[in-house]
Design an enzyme around this catalytic site. Structure first.
Site, PDB file in Angstrom:
ATOM      1  N   HIS A  70      -1.153   2.117  -1.891  1.00 20.89           N
ATOM      2  CA  HIS A  70      -1.310   0.859  -1.154  1.00 20.89           C
ATOM      3  C   HIS A  70      -0.896  -0.315  -2.031  1.00 20.89           C
ATOM      4  O   HIS A  70      -1.078  -0.296  -3.265  1.00 20.89           O
ATOM      5  CB  HIS A  70      -2.735   0.689  -0.619  1.00 20.89           C
ATOM      6  CG  HIS A  70      -3.811   0.552  -1.652  1.00 20.89           C
ATOM      7  ND1 HIS A  70      -4.121  -0.647  -2.254  1.00 20.89           N
ATOM      8  CD2 HIS A  70      -4.669   1.462  -2.184  1.00 20.89           C
ATOM      9  CE1 HIS A  70      -5.117  -0.476  -3.107  1.00 20.89           C
ATOM     10  NE2 HIS A  70      -5.468   0.798  -3.089  1.00 20.89           N
ATOM     11  N   ASP A  72      -1.845  -3.615  -1.389  1.00 16.95           N
ATOM     12  CA  ASP A  72      -2.757  -4.756  -1.332  1.00 16.95           C
ATOM     13  C   ASP A  72      -3.830  -4.659  -2.407  1.00 16.95           C
ATOM     14  O   ASP A  72      -4.054  -3.596  -2.997  1.00 16.95           O
ATOM     15  CB  ASP A  72      -3.409  -4.882   0.050  1.00 16.95           C
ATOM     16  CG  ASP A  72      -4.248  -3.661   0.424  1.00 16.95           C
ATOM     17  OD1 ASP A  72      -3.842  -2.531   0.088  1.00 16.95           O
ATOM     18  OD2 ASP A  72      -5.308  -3.835   1.068  1.00 16.95           O
ATOM     19  N   ASP A 100      -6.132  -0.957  -9.483  1.00 16.88           N
ATOM     20  CA  ASP A 100      -6.208  -0.592  -8.058  1.00 16.88           C
ATOM     21  C   ASP A 100      -5.187  -1.368  -7.243  1.00 16.88           C
ATOM     22  O   ASP A 100      -5.505  -2.414  -6.682  1.00 16.88           O
ATOM     23  CB  ASP A 100      -7.625  -0.852  -7.549  1.00 16.88           C
ATOM     24  CG  ASP A 100      -7.910  -0.199  -6.212  1.00 16.88           C
ATOM     25  OD1 ASP A 100      -7.101   0.639  -5.765  1.00 16.88           O
ATOM     26  OD2 ASP A 100      -8.939  -0.534  -5.615  1.00 16.88           O
ATOM     27  N   GLU A 130      -5.214  -1.550   2.782  1.00 12.47           N
ATOM     28  CA  GLU A 130      -6.101  -0.433   2.443  1.00 12.47           C
ATOM     29  C   GLU A 130      -7.500  -0.910   2.089  1.00 12.47           C
ATOM     30  O   GLU A 130      -8.477  -0.179   2.289  1.00 12.47           O
ATOM     31  CB  GLU A 130      -5.509   0.349   1.265  1.00 12.47           C
ATOM     32  CG  GLU A 130      -6.188   1.695   0.986  1.00 12.47           C
ATOM     33  CD  GLU A 130      -7.387   1.603   0.061  1.00 12.47           C
ATOM     34  OE1 GLU A 130      -8.153   2.575  -0.029  1.00 12.47           O
ATOM     35  OE2 GLU A 130      -7.575   0.544  -0.589  1.00 12.47           O
ATOM     36  N   GLU A 131      -7.610  -2.128   1.556  1.00 10.84           N
ATOM     37  CA  GLU A 131      -8.888  -2.611   1.026  1.00 10.84           C
ATOM     38  C   GLU A 131      -9.805  -3.210   2.089  1.00 10.84           C
ATOM     39  O   GLU A 131     -10.852  -3.763   1.755  1.00 10.84           O
ATOM     40  CB  GLU A 131      -8.639  -3.652  -0.072  1.00 10.84           C
ATOM     41  CG  GLU A 131      -7.856  -3.146  -1.275  1.00 10.84           C
ATOM     42  CD  GLU A 131      -8.632  -2.161  -2.131  1.00 10.84           C
ATOM     43  OE1 GLU A 131      -9.759  -1.774  -1.735  1.00 10.84           O
ATOM     44  OE2 GLU A 131      -8.119  -1.767  -3.183  1.00 10.84           O
ATOM     45  N   GLU A 159      -4.008   6.600  -6.369  1.00  7.02           N
ATOM     46  CA  GLU A 159      -5.250   5.885  -6.653  1.00  7.02           C
ATOM     47  C   GLU A 159      -5.655   6.098  -8.120  1.00  7.02           C
ATOM     48  O   GLU A 159      -5.375   7.146  -8.702  1.00  7.02           O
ATOM     49  CB  GLU A 159      -6.380   6.386  -5.751  1.00  7.02           C
ATOM     50  CG  GLU A 159      -6.250   5.994  -4.295  1.00  7.02           C
ATOM     51  CD  GLU A 159      -6.682   4.564  -4.036  1.00  7.02           C
ATOM     52  OE1 GLU A 159      -7.166   3.893  -4.980  1.00  7.02           O
ATOM     53  OE2 GLU A 159      -6.552   4.112  -2.883  1.00  7.02           O
ATOM     54  N   HIS A 333     -11.509  -3.104  -8.556  1.00  2.00           N
ATOM     55  CA  HIS A 333     -12.165  -4.290  -7.985  1.00  2.00           C
ATOM     56  C   HIS A 333     -12.889  -5.127  -9.034  1.00  2.00           C
ATOM     57  O   HIS A 333     -13.442  -6.177  -8.701  1.00  2.00           O
ATOM     58  CB  HIS A 333     -13.139  -3.934  -6.850  1.00  2.00           C
ATOM     59  CG  HIS A 333     -12.516  -3.179  -5.722  1.00  2.00           C
ATOM     60  ND1 HIS A 333     -13.200  -2.868  -4.564  1.00  2.00           N
ATOM     61  CD2 HIS A 333     -11.271  -2.681  -5.546  1.00  2.00           C
ATOM     62  CE1 HIS A 333     -12.403  -2.204  -3.743  1.00  2.00           C
ATOM     63  NE2 HIS A 333     -11.217  -2.078  -4.329  1.00  2.00           N
TER      64      HIS A 333
END
Length: 358
Positions: A70, A72, A100, A130-131, A159, A333
């Site tokens: 992903h 984003d 991430d 995705e988030e 990931e 994150h």
């Protein structure tokens, strides 16, 4: 913006795409750059759906591998632009998205450009949203419009996994537990019924809950059941008539979402409970021949993935899938996201060696 230079090292590509902000809902600039870069490669067949880009080799190989990531990130918090740091003598790249999961995406982009004749046909997938909620996920949309693009014998999600192979993933369920009361002036509280006070048993049950560790296909998945948000009340002088406790259940892939919901309802029996989101987990899938070849080629010792990832989408379609990417998942994150340079390079070497093998 000038196109991405896919001849750059994976480290420099990571730096470049991290410095293009792409918080969920604002991925178009990065998606445009990726689309332009891969569209210039003659060996790839490119398809775009919104801010999701798919690039495929069409060599007629006997097997096909899907490799996805992903584009984003979660919101930026004074952690861009990226910068080079050294931590305990380890060179790292610091900044939002480095873990991430733009380092994983950078490795994929470099290899997509380089691997003109891989051992198996490859479907590269770079997707948006995705988030955030699953219904916004670019793969959700793609699954509705082009399910044929998910056909594969094996799938790899980039990931963060510390450069190791993490099989499958836990499932994820969110629910709202509500308590109700009667509003009254707080000076005459005995006239009302306090909904926040009524929520105390919910918190007590969750605090006393002891999550299980469940072995699935040889990997130990730790579950978790927690209150993650609470709200209630309308003013400082009013007895509240409503309290809502948001609960998150991370469940082992041996449970179906239906079984996970029943378990949660048993734990919170007697309370008004609304399930607002749920996603199945994914079994490890490490018994598949391609998965075993991949694990052997990269020299990994598989371990479980505790967080939910899009491996579950492939698993639901019968495609065994694993997580394999640079970066410590504990730093996903985190405002101090940082990825060891050596991990980026190691994942690139591992993927290249396996995908190039005769």
């Amino acid at each position: 913006m000038s196109p991405l230079d896919l001849s750059l090292s994976s480290l420099e590509l990571t730096r470049t795409i991290c410095n293009i902000p792409s918080v969920s809902g604002d991925e178009t600039t990065l998606a445009d750059a990726i689309h332009d870069a891969v569209s210039a490669l003659d060996h790839l067949d490119v398809y775009r759906d919104g801010d999701t880009i798919v690039a495929r080799t069409m060599l007629g190989r006997a097997q096909r591998v899907a490799i996805a990531g992903h584009i984003d990130t979660v919101p930026i918090n004074r952690n861009l632009p990226t910068r080079d740091i050294v931590e305990d003598d380890v060179p790292m790249l610091w900044g939002r998205g480095t873990v991430d999961m733009k380092a994983g995406v950078a490795v994929q982009l470099r290899l997509a450009a380089e691997l003109v004749s891989p051992r198996a046909d490859i479907t590269w997938m770079w997707y948006d949203h995705e988030e955030v909620d699953a219904d916004l996920n670019g793969l959700t949309r793609l699954g509705r419009t082009r399910p044929d693009l998910f056909v594969a014998d094996f799938a790899i999600l980039g990931e963060p996994s510390g450069g190791e192979v993490e099989g499958g993933c836990n499932g994820n369920l969110r629910a709202i537990a509500r308590t109700h009361g009667v509003r009254a002036h707080s000076a005459r509280s005995w006239i009302g019924e306090n909904a926040i006070h009524a929520a105390a048993p919910i918190l007590a049950r969750l605090a006393e809950y002891r999550p299980q560790t469940i072995t699935v296909d040889g990997l130990d998945y730790r579950e978790g059941l927690n209150a993650v948000r609470i709200g209630g009340g309308i003013a400082g002088n009013v007895i509240p008539d409503l309290c809502e406790v948001e609960v998150n259940f991370r469940f082992a892939p041996s449970r179906t979402p239906e079984q996970a919901e029943k378990h949660l309802r048993d734990v919170l029996a007697g309370f008004d409970l609304e399930v607002v989101d749920r996603a199945a987990g994914a079994r490890p899938g490490l018994d598949a021949p391609l998965a075993q070849e991949f694990v052997s080629a990269v020299g990994a010792v598989p371990r479980p993935k505790y967080g939910w990832t899009d491996v579950a989408r492939f698993s639901a379609l019968g495609v065994p899938a694993v997580n394999y990417g640079p970066g410590d998942p504990h730093l996903a994150h985190h405002d101090d996201e940082r990825v060891p340079v050596a991990q980026i390079e190691a994942v690139e070497r591992g993927l290249r060696a396996w995908l190039s093998a005769a």
